[in-house]
Design an enzyme around this catalytic site. Sequence first.
Site, PDB file in Angstrom:
ATOM      1  CG  PHE A  90      -2.048   0.926   1.162  1.00  0.00           C
ATOM      2  CD1 PHE A  90      -3.193   0.619   0.434  1.00  0.00           C
ATOM      3  CD2 PHE A  90      -1.990   2.140   1.820  1.00  0.00           C
ATOM      4  CE1 PHE A  90      -4.259   1.512   0.372  1.00  0.00           C
ATOM      5  CE2 PHE A  90      -3.055   3.047   1.756  1.00  0.00           C
ATOM      6  CZ  PHE A  90      -4.186   2.732   1.029  1.00  0.00           C
TER       7      PHE A  90
ATOM      8  CG  ASP B 190      -1.186  -1.924   7.032  1.00  0.00           C
ATOM      9  OD1 ASP B 190      -2.325  -2.185   7.472  1.00  0.00           O
ATOM     10  OD2 ASP B 190      -0.926  -0.891   6.382  1.00  0.00           O
TER      11      ASP B 190
ATOM     12  CE1 TYR C 149     -10.316   3.319   6.231  1.00  0.00           C
ATOM     13  CE2 TYR C 149      -9.362   4.433   8.128  1.00  0.00           C
ATOM     14  CZ  TYR C 149      -9.260   3.978   6.820  1.00  0.00           C
ATOM     15  OH  TYR C 149      -8.104   4.168   6.124  1.00  0.00           O
ATOM     16  CE  LYS C 150      -8.877   0.322   4.635  1.00  0.00           C
ATOM     17  NZ  LYS C 150      -7.442   0.183   4.365  1.00  0.00           N
TER      18      LYS C 150
ATOM     19  NE  ARG D  62     -10.416  -2.659  -2.919  1.00  0.00           N
ATOM     20  CZ  ARG D  62      -9.862  -1.953  -1.928  1.00  0.00           C
ATOM     21  NH1 ARG D  62      -8.654  -2.270  -1.477  1.00  0.00           N
ATOM     22  NH2 ARG D  62     -10.474  -0.924  -1.407  1.00  0.00           N
TER      23      ARG D  62
HETATM   24  C1  LIG Z   1      -6.680   1.414   4.045  1.00  0.00           C
HETATM   25  C2  LIG Z   1      -5.238   1.198   4.257  1.00  0.00           C
HETATM   26  C3  LIG Z   1      -4.463   2.127   4.959  1.00  0.00           C
HETATM   27  C4  LIG Z   1      -5.081   3.441   5.333  1.00  0.00           C
HETATM   28  O1  LIG Z   1      -4.302   4.224   6.130  1.00  0.00           O
HETATM   29  P1  LIG Z   1      -4.894   5.585   6.718  1.00  0.00           P
HETATM   30  O2  LIG Z   1      -3.791   6.158   7.457  1.00  0.00           O
HETATM   31  O3  LIG Z   1      -6.094   5.207   7.538  1.00  0.00           O
HETATM   32  O4  LIG Z   1      -5.351   6.424   5.569  1.00  0.00           O
HETATM   33  C5  LIG Z   1      -3.163   1.806   5.258  1.00  0.00           C
HETATM   34  N1  LIG Z   1      -2.621   0.631   4.852  1.00  0.00           N
HETATM   35  C6  LIG Z   1      -3.328  -0.257   4.128  1.00  0.00           C
HETATM   36  C7  LIG Z   1      -2.707  -1.528   3.696  1.00  0.00           C
HETATM   37  C8  LIG Z   1      -4.653   0.010   3.809  1.00  0.00           C
HETATM   38  O5  LIG Z   1      -5.359  -0.854   3.090  1.00  0.00           O
END
Ligand SMILES: *Cc1c(COP(=O)(O)O)cnc(C)c1O
Length: 412
Positions: free
Chosen positions: A128, A197, A222-223, A371
Amino acid sequence: MSVPDSRQAAVELDRGDPLAAMRDLFALPGELIYLDGNSLGPLPHATVGAVHRTLREEWGESLIGSWNEHGWIDLPHRLGDLLAPVIGAGPGQVVVADSTSVNLYKLLWAALELRPDRASVITEEGNFPTDCYLATAAARAHGRALEVVPRHELEARLDDRVAALVLTHVDFRSGEMHDMAALTARAHDAGALVIWDLAHSAGAVPLALDRWGVDMAVGCTYKYLNGGPGAPAFAYVAQRHHHHLSTPLPGWMGHANPFAMAPAYEPAAGVARLLCGTPPILSLAAVEPGLATVSSAGVERLRAKSVALSELLIGLVERRCTGLGLDLASPRDSARRGSQVSFRHPHAYAVCQALIAAGVVGDFREPDILRLGLAPLYLRFVDIWDAVERLREILTERTWDDPRFTVRARVT
Ligand SMILES: *Cc1c(COP(=O)(O)O)cnc(C)c1O
Protein backbone atom coordinates in the site's frame (compact mmCIF):
# COMPACT_ATOMS: atom_id res chain seq x y z
CA MET A 1 -19.65 -25.86 -1.06
CA SER A 2 -21.25 -26.49 -4.43
CA VAL A 3 -22.22 -23.37 -6.35
CA PRO A 4 -26.01 -22.87 -6.31
CA ASP A 5 -27.64 -22.93 -9.72
CA SER A 6 -30.56 -20.67 -8.91
CA ARG A 7 -31.36 -17.55 -6.95
CA GLN A 8 -33.63 -19.66 -4.77
CA ALA A 9 -30.70 -21.90 -3.86
CA ALA A 10 -28.77 -18.80 -2.72
CA VAL A 11 -31.76 -17.79 -0.59
CA GLU A 12 -31.62 -21.26 1.00
CA LEU A 13 -27.98 -20.66 1.94
CA ASP A 14 -29.06 -17.51 3.78
CA ARG A 15 -31.68 -19.53 5.70
CA GLY A 16 -28.91 -21.75 7.05
CA ASP A 17 -26.55 -18.87 7.89
CA PRO A 18 -25.88 -18.58 11.66
CA LEU A 19 -24.83 -14.92 11.17
CA ALA A 20 -27.90 -13.91 9.17
CA ALA A 21 -29.45 -11.87 12.00
CA MET A 22 -26.38 -9.60 12.30
CA ARG A 23 -27.41 -7.78 9.14
CA ASP A 24 -30.22 -6.05 11.02
CA LEU A 25 -27.64 -4.30 13.21
CA PHE A 26 -26.53 -2.15 10.25
CA ALA A 27 -27.96 0.75 8.29
CA LEU A 28 -27.92 -0.52 4.69
CA PRO A 29 -29.91 1.75 2.42
CA GLY A 30 -32.68 0.14 0.37
CA GLU A 31 -31.68 -2.55 -2.07
CA LEU A 32 -28.03 -1.54 -2.19
CA ILE A 33 -25.53 -4.41 -2.39
CA TYR A 34 -22.51 -3.12 -0.54
CA LEU A 35 -19.26 -4.81 -1.53
CA ASP A 36 -17.06 -2.01 -0.24
CA GLY A 37 -17.01 -2.73 3.49
CA ASN A 38 -13.27 -3.30 3.06
CA SER A 39 -12.91 0.44 2.34
CA LEU A 40 -15.58 1.90 4.61
CA GLY A 41 -17.77 -0.35 6.72
CA PRO A 42 -21.47 0.60 7.04
CA LEU A 43 -23.03 2.38 10.01
CA PRO A 44 -24.07 0.12 12.91
CA HIS A 45 -27.41 1.37 14.26
CA ALA A 46 -25.96 1.31 17.79
CA THR A 47 -23.30 3.83 16.77
CA VAL A 48 -25.93 6.53 16.31
CA GLY A 49 -27.00 6.18 19.95
CA ALA A 50 -23.46 5.89 21.24
CA VAL A 51 -22.27 9.06 19.52
CA HIS A 52 -25.46 10.86 20.47
CA ARG A 53 -24.96 9.93 24.13
CA THR A 54 -21.36 11.12 24.02
CA LEU A 55 -22.52 14.41 22.55
CA ARG A 56 -25.58 15.16 24.68
CA GLU A 57 -24.96 13.41 27.98
CA GLU A 58 -21.19 13.62 28.17
CA TRP A 59 -19.94 16.64 26.30
CA GLY A 60 -23.31 18.46 26.60
CA GLU A 61 -23.84 17.92 30.31
CA SER A 62 -20.53 17.10 31.93
CA LEU A 63 -18.29 19.16 29.69
CA ILE A 64 -14.66 18.91 30.76
CA GLY A 65 -15.59 16.74 33.75
CA SER A 66 -16.20 13.94 31.24
CA TRP A 67 -12.48 13.23 30.98
CA ASN A 68 -12.79 11.69 34.45
CA GLU A 69 -16.52 11.02 34.91
CA HIS A 70 -17.06 9.30 31.59
CA GLY A 71 -13.57 7.86 31.35
CA TRP A 72 -12.63 9.73 28.18
CA ILE A 73 -9.00 9.71 29.20
CA ASP A 74 -8.87 5.89 29.13
CA LEU A 75 -10.86 5.44 25.92
CA PRO A 76 -7.85 4.73 23.65
CA HIS A 77 -6.85 1.90 26.02
CA ARG A 78 -10.35 0.55 26.67
CA LEU A 79 -10.94 0.27 22.94
CA GLY A 80 -7.49 -1.24 22.50
CA ASP A 81 -8.33 -3.97 24.99
CA LEU A 82 -11.70 -4.56 23.31
CA LEU A 83 -9.96 -4.91 19.98
CA ALA A 84 -7.12 -7.09 21.25
CA PRO A 85 -8.97 -10.46 21.14
CA VAL A 86 -10.03 -9.75 17.54
CA ILE A 87 -6.35 -9.79 16.53
CA GLY A 88 -5.22 -12.48 18.95
CA ALA A 89 -3.56 -10.19 21.47
CA GLY A 90 -3.64 -10.18 25.25
CA PRO A 91 -4.60 -6.97 27.10
CA GLY A 92 -2.36 -3.93 27.50
CA GLN A 93 -0.70 -4.21 24.09
CA VAL A 94 -3.10 -2.34 21.81
CA VAL A 95 -3.99 1.32 21.73
CA VAL A 96 -6.49 3.10 19.45
CA ALA A 97 -5.13 6.41 18.22
CA ASP A 98 -4.15 8.45 15.18
CA SER A 99 -4.30 6.95 11.69
CA THR A 100 -2.79 3.76 10.34
CA SER A 101 -0.31 5.89 8.41
CA VAL A 102 0.86 7.78 11.50
CA ASN A 103 1.03 4.61 13.59
CA LEU A 104 3.10 2.82 10.98
CA TYR A 105 5.64 5.63 11.04
CA LYS A 106 5.78 5.62 14.84
CA LEU A 107 6.22 1.85 15.09
CA LEU A 108 8.82 1.52 12.36
CA TRP A 109 10.74 4.41 13.91
CA ALA A 110 10.60 2.59 17.26
CA ALA A 111 11.64 -0.72 15.66
CA LEU A 112 14.68 0.96 14.12
CA GLU A 113 15.71 2.25 17.54
CA LEU A 114 15.63 -1.39 18.69
CA ARG A 115 17.96 -2.50 15.86
CA PRO A 116 20.57 0.29 15.73
CA ASP A 117 23.25 -1.75 13.99
CA ARG A 118 21.23 -2.89 10.99
CA ALA A 119 21.14 -1.01 7.70
CA SER A 120 17.89 -1.79 5.98
CA VAL A 121 14.14 -2.08 6.11
CA ILE A 122 12.39 -4.47 3.77
CA THR A 123 8.97 -4.24 2.23
CA GLU A 124 7.39 -5.74 -0.84
CA GLU A 125 6.66 -4.31 -4.27
CA GLY A 126 3.05 -3.25 -4.54
CA ASN A 127 2.60 -2.67 -0.82
CA PHE A 128 0.00 0.00 0.00
CA PRO A 129 1.48 3.38 -1.02
CA THR A 130 1.22 5.06 2.40
CA ASP A 131 3.22 2.18 3.91
CA CYS A 132 5.97 2.63 1.34
CA TYR A 133 6.08 6.42 1.69
CA LEU A 134 6.24 6.28 5.48
CA ALA A 135 8.68 3.39 5.62
CA THR A 136 10.96 5.40 3.34
CA ALA A 137 10.65 8.41 5.63
CA ALA A 138 11.16 6.48 8.88
CA ALA A 139 14.16 4.64 7.44
CA ARG A 140 15.66 7.91 6.25
CA ALA A 141 15.12 9.56 9.64
CA HIS A 142 17.34 6.81 11.08
CA GLY A 143 19.90 6.88 8.28
CA ARG A 144 18.74 3.52 6.92
CA ALA A 145 17.36 2.54 3.55
CA LEU A 146 14.09 0.96 2.47
CA GLU A 147 14.48 -1.98 0.09
CA VAL A 148 11.44 -2.82 -1.98
CA VAL A 149 11.53 -6.48 -2.90
CA PRO A 150 9.29 -8.73 -5.04
CA ARG A 151 7.09 -11.01 -2.94
CA HIS A 152 8.84 -14.24 -3.92
CA GLU A 153 12.23 -12.82 -2.84
CA LEU A 154 11.17 -11.64 0.61
CA GLU A 155 12.43 -14.67 2.53
CA ALA A 156 15.75 -14.84 0.69
CA ARG A 157 16.42 -11.16 1.45
CA LEU A 158 16.10 -11.56 5.21
CA ASP A 159 19.62 -11.54 6.60
CA ASP A 160 21.67 -9.89 9.33
CA ARG A 161 21.55 -6.48 7.65
CA VAL A 162 17.79 -6.23 8.03
CA ALA A 163 16.38 -4.26 10.95
CA ALA A 164 12.70 -4.67 10.14
CA LEU A 165 10.29 -6.28 7.73
CA VAL A 166 7.18 -4.18 7.03
CA LEU A 167 4.34 -5.96 5.27
CA THR A 168 0.62 -5.74 4.70
CA HIS A 169 -0.96 -9.05 5.64
CA VAL A 170 -3.72 -9.00 3.00
CA ASP A 171 -2.81 -7.23 -0.22
CA PHE A 172 -5.16 -4.34 -0.94
CA ARG A 173 -5.32 -5.07 -4.67
CA SER A 174 -5.35 -8.84 -5.00
CA GLY A 175 -6.50 -9.90 -1.54
CA GLU A 176 -3.52 -12.28 -1.39
CA MET A 177 -2.70 -13.17 2.21
CA HIS A 178 0.77 -13.77 3.61
CA ASP A 179 1.54 -16.61 5.99
CA MET A 180 2.07 -14.32 8.97
CA ALA A 181 3.31 -16.99 11.36
CA ALA A 182 5.89 -18.36 8.92
CA LEU A 183 7.23 -14.99 7.75
CA THR A 184 7.43 -13.67 11.30
CA ALA A 185 9.45 -16.73 12.34
CA ARG A 186 11.69 -16.37 9.29
CA ALA A 187 12.37 -12.69 10.07
CA HIS A 188 13.16 -13.55 13.68
CA ASP A 189 15.63 -16.22 12.52
CA ALA A 190 17.45 -13.39 10.76
CA GLY A 191 17.24 -11.21 13.89
CA ALA A 192 14.85 -8.74 12.28
CA LEU A 193 11.64 -7.30 13.74
CA VAL A 194 8.31 -7.52 11.91
CA ILE A 195 5.59 -4.89 11.59
CA TRP A 196 2.33 -6.06 10.05
CA ASP A 197 -0.30 -3.79 8.52
CA LEU A 198 -3.65 -5.42 9.31
CA ALA A 199 -5.85 -2.92 7.43
CA HIS A 200 -7.56 -5.70 5.45
CA SER A 201 -7.27 -8.39 8.11
CA ALA A 202 -8.65 -7.04 11.39
CA GLY A 203 -12.21 -8.28 11.79
CA ALA A 204 -12.01 -10.37 8.63
CA VAL A 205 -9.48 -13.14 9.19
CA PRO A 206 -8.44 -14.91 12.40
CA LEU A 207 -5.15 -13.60 13.76
CA ALA A 208 -2.95 -14.76 16.62
CA LEU A 209 -0.40 -11.97 17.03
CA ASP A 210 0.76 -13.10 20.48
CA ARG A 211 1.05 -16.77 19.54
CA TRP A 212 2.82 -16.03 16.26
CA GLY A 213 5.34 -13.84 18.06
CA VAL A 214 4.56 -10.71 16.03
CA ASP A 215 6.52 -7.68 17.21
CA MET A 216 4.30 -4.82 16.12
CA ALA A 217 1.18 -4.19 14.05
CA VAL A 218 -1.10 -1.41 12.86
CA GLY A 219 -4.54 -1.40 11.28
CA CYS A 220 -7.71 0.52 10.51
CA THR A 221 -10.99 0.47 12.41
CA TYR A 222 -13.10 1.92 9.58
CA LYS A 223 -12.89 -1.09 7.25
CA TYR A 224 -14.10 -4.49 8.54
CA LEU A 225 -14.47 -3.07 12.06
CA ASN A 226 -17.10 -0.52 10.97
CA GLY A 227 -15.79 2.35 13.11
CA GLY A 228 -16.83 5.14 10.73
CA PRO A 229 -15.10 7.45 8.23
CA GLY A 230 -11.60 8.36 9.36
CA ALA A 231 -12.01 6.40 12.61
CA PRO A 232 -8.80 6.22 14.67
CA ALA A 233 -6.48 3.32 13.91
CA PHE A 234 -4.83 0.84 16.24
CA ALA A 235 -1.26 -0.01 17.13
CA TYR A 236 -0.07 -3.25 18.71
CA VAL A 237 3.29 -3.74 20.38
CA ALA A 238 4.20 -7.07 21.99
CA GLN A 239 4.74 -6.83 25.72
CA ARG A 240 8.41 -7.84 25.46
CA HIS A 241 9.22 -4.61 23.59
CA HIS A 242 7.40 -2.24 25.93
CA HIS A 243 10.32 -1.43 28.12
CA HIS A 244 12.46 -0.19 25.23
CA LEU A 245 9.68 1.29 23.15
CA SER A 246 10.37 4.80 21.91
CA THR A 247 8.35 7.25 19.85
CA PRO A 248 9.28 9.91 17.31
CA LEU A 249 6.33 12.00 18.54
CA PRO A 250 6.67 12.30 22.31
CA GLY A 251 3.50 14.26 22.98
CA TRP A 252 2.01 15.06 26.34
CA MET A 253 -0.71 12.37 26.12
CA GLY A 254 2.07 9.78 26.02
CA HIS A 255 3.74 11.26 29.08
CA ALA A 256 3.90 9.29 32.34
CA ASN A 257 1.92 12.07 34.01
CA PRO A 258 0.45 14.51 31.47
CA PHE A 259 -1.10 16.79 34.07
CA ALA A 260 2.11 17.27 36.00
CA MET A 261 2.90 19.59 33.07
CA ALA A 262 6.54 18.71 33.63
CA PRO A 263 9.21 20.49 31.60
CA ALA A 264 10.79 17.23 30.41
CA TYR A 265 9.25 14.27 28.62
CA GLU A 266 9.01 11.04 30.55
CA PRO A 267 7.30 8.19 28.68
CA ALA A 268 4.16 6.52 30.03
CA ALA A 269 4.36 2.78 30.57
CA GLY A 270 3.88 0.48 27.56
CA VAL A 271 1.77 1.35 24.55
CA ALA A 272 0.39 4.44 26.30
CA ARG A 273 3.52 6.27 25.18
CA LEU A 274 2.34 5.89 21.59
CA LEU A 275 -0.35 8.49 22.26
CA CYS A 276 0.66 11.94 21.15
CA GLY A 277 -2.08 14.56 21.44
CA THR A 278 -5.63 14.73 22.82
CA PRO A 279 -7.69 11.72 21.65
CA PRO A 280 -10.64 12.42 19.27
CA ILE A 281 -13.43 11.36 21.65
CA LEU A 282 -16.35 11.55 19.21
CA SER A 283 -14.56 9.36 16.69
CA LEU A 284 -13.47 6.95 19.41
CA ALA A 285 -17.05 6.73 20.69
CA ALA A 286 -18.10 5.64 17.20
CA VAL A 287 -15.59 2.77 17.18
CA GLU A 288 -17.00 0.80 20.08
CA PRO A 289 -20.35 -0.50 18.67
CA GLY A 290 -18.75 -1.75 15.44
CA LEU A 291 -16.07 -3.55 17.41
CA ALA A 292 -18.70 -5.09 19.66
CA THR A 293 -20.58 -6.59 16.68
CA VAL A 294 -17.39 -8.18 15.34
CA SER A 295 -16.55 -9.57 18.79
CA SER A 296 -20.02 -11.01 19.32
CA ALA A 297 -20.05 -12.67 15.88
CA GLY A 298 -16.59 -14.15 16.51
CA VAL A 299 -13.79 -13.92 13.95
CA GLU A 300 -13.76 -17.69 13.27
CA ARG A 301 -17.43 -17.65 12.30
CA LEU A 302 -16.93 -14.51 10.24
CA ARG A 303 -14.07 -16.15 8.40
CA ALA A 304 -16.09 -19.28 7.62
CA LYS A 305 -18.85 -17.18 6.07
CA SER A 306 -16.39 -14.92 4.27
CA VAL A 307 -14.79 -17.97 2.61
CA ALA A 308 -18.23 -19.29 1.63
CA LEU A 309 -19.23 -15.91 0.14
CA SER A 310 -15.94 -15.63 -1.77
CA GLU A 311 -16.21 -19.17 -3.12
CA LEU A 312 -19.75 -18.41 -4.25
CA LEU A 313 -18.66 -15.20 -5.98
CA ILE A 314 -15.74 -16.82 -7.79
CA GLY A 315 -17.78 -19.91 -8.67
CA LEU A 316 -20.64 -17.84 -10.11
CA VAL A 317 -18.32 -15.57 -12.10
CA GLU A 318 -16.55 -18.62 -13.50
CA ARG A 319 -19.84 -20.18 -14.49
CA ARG A 320 -21.92 -17.19 -15.59
CA CYS A 321 -19.37 -14.65 -16.85
CA THR A 322 -17.11 -16.82 -19.01
CA GLY A 323 -15.70 -15.07 -22.04
CA LEU A 324 -16.69 -11.63 -20.77
CA GLY A 325 -13.17 -10.32 -20.09
CA LEU A 326 -12.92 -10.90 -16.33
CA ASP A 327 -9.75 -12.48 -14.95
CA LEU A 328 -9.49 -13.53 -11.34
CA ALA A 329 -6.76 -11.40 -9.73
CA SER A 330 -7.03 -13.06 -6.31
CA PRO A 331 -5.63 -16.45 -5.30
CA ARG A 332 -8.06 -19.25 -6.17
CA ASP A 333 -7.15 -21.03 -2.92
CA SER A 334 -9.18 -19.48 -0.11
CA ALA A 335 -6.43 -20.25 2.42
CA ARG A 336 -4.26 -17.66 0.64
CA ARG A 337 -7.00 -15.05 0.21
CA GLY A 338 -8.37 -12.43 2.59
CA SER A 339 -11.99 -11.30 2.56
CA GLN A 340 -12.08 -9.75 -0.90
CA VAL A 341 -12.16 -10.97 -4.47
CA SER A 342 -10.57 -8.94 -7.25
CA PHE A 343 -10.95 -9.27 -11.00
CA ARG A 344 -8.98 -7.71 -13.80
CA HIS A 345 -10.87 -6.18 -16.69
CA PRO A 346 -9.46 -3.88 -19.40
CA HIS A 347 -12.26 -1.39 -18.60
CA ALA A 348 -12.44 -2.05 -14.88
CA TYR A 349 -13.09 1.59 -13.98
CA ALA A 350 -16.13 1.92 -16.25
CA VAL A 351 -17.41 -1.54 -15.28
CA CYS A 352 -17.17 -0.54 -11.61
CA GLN A 353 -19.09 2.70 -12.23
CA ALA A 354 -21.78 0.85 -14.19
CA LEU A 355 -22.08 -1.65 -11.32
CA ILE A 356 -22.49 1.19 -8.82
CA ALA A 357 -25.22 2.68 -11.04
CA ALA A 358 -26.88 -0.75 -10.92
CA GLY A 359 -26.85 -0.73 -7.11
CA VAL A 360 -23.76 -2.86 -6.50
CA VAL A 361 -20.98 -0.90 -4.78
CA GLY A 362 -17.47 -2.22 -5.23
CA ASP A 363 -14.35 -0.26 -6.00
CA PHE A 364 -11.69 0.21 -8.61
CA ARG A 365 -7.95 0.07 -8.03
CA GLU A 366 -5.33 1.07 -10.57
CA PRO A 367 -4.59 -0.07 -13.15
CA ASP A 368 -7.38 -2.52 -14.00
CA ILE A 369 -8.75 -4.04 -10.81
CA LEU A 370 -12.40 -4.41 -9.87
CA ARG A 371 -12.32 -5.10 -6.15
CA LEU A 372 -15.23 -6.67 -4.30
CA GLY A 373 -15.12 -6.79 -0.52
CA LEU A 374 -17.03 -9.56 1.23
CA ALA A 375 -17.95 -8.46 4.71
CA PRO A 376 -19.74 -11.43 6.29
CA LEU A 377 -21.50 -9.47 9.05
CA TYR A 378 -24.15 -8.09 6.75
CA LEU A 379 -23.83 -9.63 3.28
CA ARG A 380 -26.24 -12.32 2.17
CA PHE A 381 -25.55 -15.15 -0.25
CA VAL A 382 -28.39 -13.84 -2.39
CA ASP A 383 -26.57 -10.49 -2.63
CA ILE A 384 -23.69 -12.29 -4.30
CA TRP A 385 -26.07 -14.01 -6.71
CA ASP A 386 -27.68 -10.67 -7.62
CA ALA A 387 -24.34 -8.88 -7.90
CA VAL A 388 -22.99 -11.44 -10.35
CA GLU A 389 -26.18 -11.29 -12.43
CA ARG A 390 -25.87 -7.51 -12.69
CA LEU A 391 -22.20 -7.77 -13.54
CA ARG A 392 -23.01 -10.30 -16.27
CA GLU A 393 -25.63 -8.00 -17.73
CA ILE A 394 -23.30 -4.99 -17.71
CA LEU A 395 -20.63 -7.00 -19.51
CA THR A 396 -22.93 -8.66 -22.05
CA GLU A 397 -24.84 -5.49 -22.87
CA ARG A 398 -21.67 -3.37 -22.66
CA THR A 399 -23.57 -0.81 -20.56
CA TRP A 400 -20.20 0.23 -19.10
CA ASP A 401 -19.27 1.67 -22.51
CA ASP A 402 -20.85 5.05 -21.81
CA PRO A 403 -19.09 8.39 -21.24
CA ARG A 404 -20.79 8.88 -17.87
CA PHE A 405 -18.95 5.81 -16.53
CA THR A 406 -15.45 6.83 -17.63
CA VAL A 407 -15.04 10.17 -15.86
CA ARG A 408 -12.81 9.67 -12.81
CA ALA A 409 -14.03 11.07 -9.51
CA ARG A 410 -11.47 12.39 -6.98
CA VAL A 411 -11.95 9.36 -4.76
CA THR A 412 -12.04 6.02 -6.57
C1 LIG B 1 -6.68 1.41 4.04
C2 LIG B 1 -5.24 1.20 4.26
C3 LIG B 1 -4.46 2.13 4.96
C4 LIG B 1 -5.08 3.44 5.33
O1 LIG B 1 -4.30 4.22 6.13
P1 LIG B 1 -4.89 5.59 6.72
O2 LIG B 1 -3.79 6.16 7.46
O3 LIG B 1 -6.09 5.21 7.54
O4 LIG B 1 -5.35 6.42 5.57
C5 LIG B 1 -3.16 1.81 5.26
N1 LIG B 1 -2.62 0.63 4.85
C6 LIG B 1 -3.33 -0.26 4.13
C7 LIG B 1 -2.71 -1.53 3.70
C8 LIG B 1 -4.65 0.01 3.81
O5 LIG B 1 -5.36 -0.85 3.09
